[in-house]
Design an enzyme around this catalytic site. Structure first.
Site, PDB file in Angstrom:
ATOM      1  N   ASP A  41       0.877  -1.168   0.000  1.00  0.00           N
ATOM      2  CA  ASP A  41       0.000   0.000   0.000  1.00  0.00           C
ATOM      3  C   ASP A  41       0.914   1.216   0.000  1.00  0.00           C
ATOM      4  O   ASP A  41       1.638   1.458   0.973  1.00  0.00           O
ATOM      5  CB  ASP A  41      -0.888  -0.011   1.242  1.00  0.00           C
ATOM      6  CG  ASP A  41      -1.924   1.114   1.251  1.00  0.00           C
ATOM      7  OD1 ASP A  41      -1.679   2.144   0.593  1.00  0.00           O
ATOM      8  OD2 ASP A  41      -2.950   0.970   1.935  1.00  0.00           O
ATOM      9  N   VAL A  42       0.888   1.989  -1.073  1.00  0.00           N
ATOM     10  CA  VAL A  42       1.833   3.098  -1.208  1.00  0.00           C
ATOM     11  C   VAL A  42       1.586   4.209  -0.198  1.00  0.00           C
ATOM     12  O   VAL A  42       2.427   5.105  -0.045  1.00  0.00           O
ATOM     13  CB  VAL A  42       1.819   3.683  -2.642  1.00  0.00           C
ATOM     14  CG1 VAL A  42       2.278   2.635  -3.641  1.00  0.00           C
ATOM     15  CG2 VAL A  42       0.444   4.226  -3.005  1.00  0.00           C
ATOM     16  N   ASN A  68       1.308   5.656 -10.215  1.00  0.00           N
ATOM     17  CA  ASN A  68       0.037   5.540 -10.914  1.00  0.00           C
ATOM     18  C   ASN A  68      -1.111   5.109 -10.003  1.00  0.00           C
ATOM     19  O   ASN A  68      -2.262   5.070 -10.429  1.00  0.00           O
ATOM     20  CB  ASN A  68       0.172   4.538 -12.073  1.00  0.00           C
ATOM     21  CG  ASN A  68      -1.060   4.477 -12.940  1.00  0.00           C
ATOM     22  OD1 ASN A  68      -1.565   5.497 -13.367  1.00  0.00           O
ATOM     23  ND2 ASN A  68      -1.554   3.280 -13.184  1.00  0.00           N
ATOM     24  N   TYR A 134     -10.960  14.385  -4.319  1.00  0.00           N
ATOM     25  CA  TYR A 134     -10.196  13.982  -5.509  1.00  0.00           C
ATOM     26  C   TYR A 134      -9.531  15.190  -6.163  1.00  0.00           C
ATOM     27  O   TYR A 134      -8.343  15.156  -6.495  1.00  0.00           O
ATOM     28  CB  TYR A 134     -11.126  13.288  -6.508  1.00  0.00           C
ATOM     29  CG  TYR A 134     -10.404  12.752  -7.723  1.00  0.00           C
ATOM     30  CD1 TYR A 134      -9.704  11.548  -7.659  1.00  0.00           C
ATOM     31  CD2 TYR A 134     -10.412  13.447  -8.924  1.00  0.00           C
ATOM     32  CE1 TYR A 134      -9.029  11.052  -8.766  1.00  0.00           C
ATOM     33  CE2 TYR A 134      -9.747  12.962 -10.037  1.00  0.00           C
ATOM     34  CZ  TYR A 134      -9.053  11.761  -9.964  1.00  0.00           C
ATOM     35  OH  TYR A 134      -8.382  11.285 -11.065  1.00  0.00           O
ATOM     36  N   THR A 169     -10.857   2.837 -17.605  1.00  0.00           N
ATOM     37  CA  THR A 169     -10.354   1.909 -16.592  1.00  0.00           C
ATOM     38  C   THR A 169     -11.483   1.580 -15.622  1.00  0.00           C
ATOM     39  O   THR A 169     -12.481   2.310 -15.550  1.00  0.00           O
ATOM     40  CB  THR A 169      -9.187   2.522 -15.805  1.00  0.00           C
ATOM     41  OG1 THR A 169      -9.686   3.633 -15.034  1.00  0.00           O
ATOM     42  CG2 THR A 169      -8.080   3.000 -16.728  1.00  0.00           C
ATOM     43  N   PRO A 170     -11.347   0.506 -14.861  1.00  0.00           N
ATOM     44  CA  PRO A 170     -12.401   0.160 -13.894  1.00  0.00           C
ATOM     45  C   PRO A 170     -12.698   1.250 -12.868  1.00  0.00           C
ATOM     46  O   PRO A 170     -13.798   1.309 -12.334  1.00  0.00           O
ATOM     47  CB  PRO A 170     -11.842  -1.104 -13.217  1.00  0.00           C
ATOM     48  CG  PRO A 170     -10.959  -1.711 -14.252  1.00  0.00           C
ATOM     49  CD  PRO A 170     -10.315  -0.546 -14.952  1.00  0.00           C
ATOM     50  N   MET A 171     -11.721   2.115 -12.581  1.00  0.00           N
ATOM     51  CA  MET A 171     -11.974   3.190 -11.625  1.00  0.00           C
ATOM     52  C   MET A 171     -13.017   4.157 -12.158  1.00  0.00           C
ATOM     53  O   MET A 171     -13.835   4.698 -11.397  1.00  0.00           O
ATOM     54  CB  MET A 171     -10.686   3.949 -11.305  1.00  0.00           C
ATOM     55  CG  MET A 171     -10.849   4.974 -10.188  1.00  0.00           C
ATOM     56  SD  MET A 171      -9.318   5.805  -9.714  1.00  0.00           S
ATOM     57  CE  MET A 171      -9.262   7.117 -10.937  1.00  0.00           C
TER      58      MET A 171
END
Length: 236
Positions: A41-42, A68, A134, A169-171
């Site tokens: 986990d970054v 990313n 976000y 993308t799935p996000m």
């Protein structure tokens, strides 16, 4: 991105929080001979330190860091956002790139050369690409990119950002829909390109920025959004 870097001849460490997805990535990108999968986990400092240590133990150096990892928020108005949601988004999107850079840069300084690519967003420049958490986090990523360029450019480390728009993308797209689903088509109806960006297009930009062909590219933010920032004024 992992597949593109491998295609360009790189050895790649792929980090992620979910082991099964990391394993899928390793397999799709050519196997463990070219890709090392690391569960990390970054946003967690001990995970970052351990992951970078594994890369150095195996390959002895890190030439390119590509930040990313990221999450989207709920798009809710700021007064409805919980502190937990705010902290979770900031941890993944802003703290993660900072920690990865913090512990990778010393190795690049020893080498005298390195590159960092931060994946920001069109939300780094405007509102409506997400909610308050976000948008704030992606503004932070762009600020971090510029500050790191200022601090380390003269020391051989190039730092740049990629700023995607609506990317398939799935996000961004629920698993129950496709880019041609009515809601998804409506999301890009006012984008000049009239389509979603494909992940491979972002990967090719990352490959360029990570190559010696971009040796004079410092502190830049490459927008890949099909013209959304230029023309659109509505949320994706």
């Amino acid at each position: 991105m992992v597949a593109e870097f491998v295609n360009q001849g790189a050895q790649v460490a792929a980090l992620g929080r979910t082991l099964d997805k990391i394993s899928q990535t390793v397999e799709l990108a050519g196997g463990s001979g070219k890709v090392m999968g690391i569960r990390a986990d970054v946003a967690v400092e001990v995970d970052v330190i351990a992951a970078i240590d594994q890369v150095i133990d195996r390959w002895g150096r890190i030439d390119l860091l590509c930040n990313n990892a990221g999450v989207l928020d709920s798009y809710r108005p700021a007064h409805e956002v919980t502190l937990d949601e705010w902290n979770d988004v900031m941890a993944a999107n802003a703290t993660g790139p900072f920690l990865m850079a913090k512990y990778t840069i010393p190795h690049m300084l020893k080498q005298g050369k390195g590159g960092i690519i931060n994946v920001a967003s069109t939300a780094s420049f405007s509102a409506a690409g997400g909610g308050s958490a976000y948008t704030a986090s992606k503004h932070a990523v762009l600020g971090l990119t510029r500050q790191l360029c200022f601090e380390y450019g003269a020391l051989g480390i190039r730092v740049n950002a990629i700023c995607p728009g609506a990317t398939a993308t799935p996000m961004a797209i629920p698993t129950t829909q496709t880019t041609t689903s009515p809601d998804m088509a409506a999301a890009v109806a006012k984008v000049p390109a009239r389509r979603w960006c494909e992940p491979e297009e972002i990967a090719k930009m990352a490959a360029f920025l990570g190559s010696d062909e971009a040796d004079y590219v410092h502190g830049s933010a490459y927008v890949i959004d099909g013209g959304w920032l230029t023309a659109a004024r509505e949320a994706f």
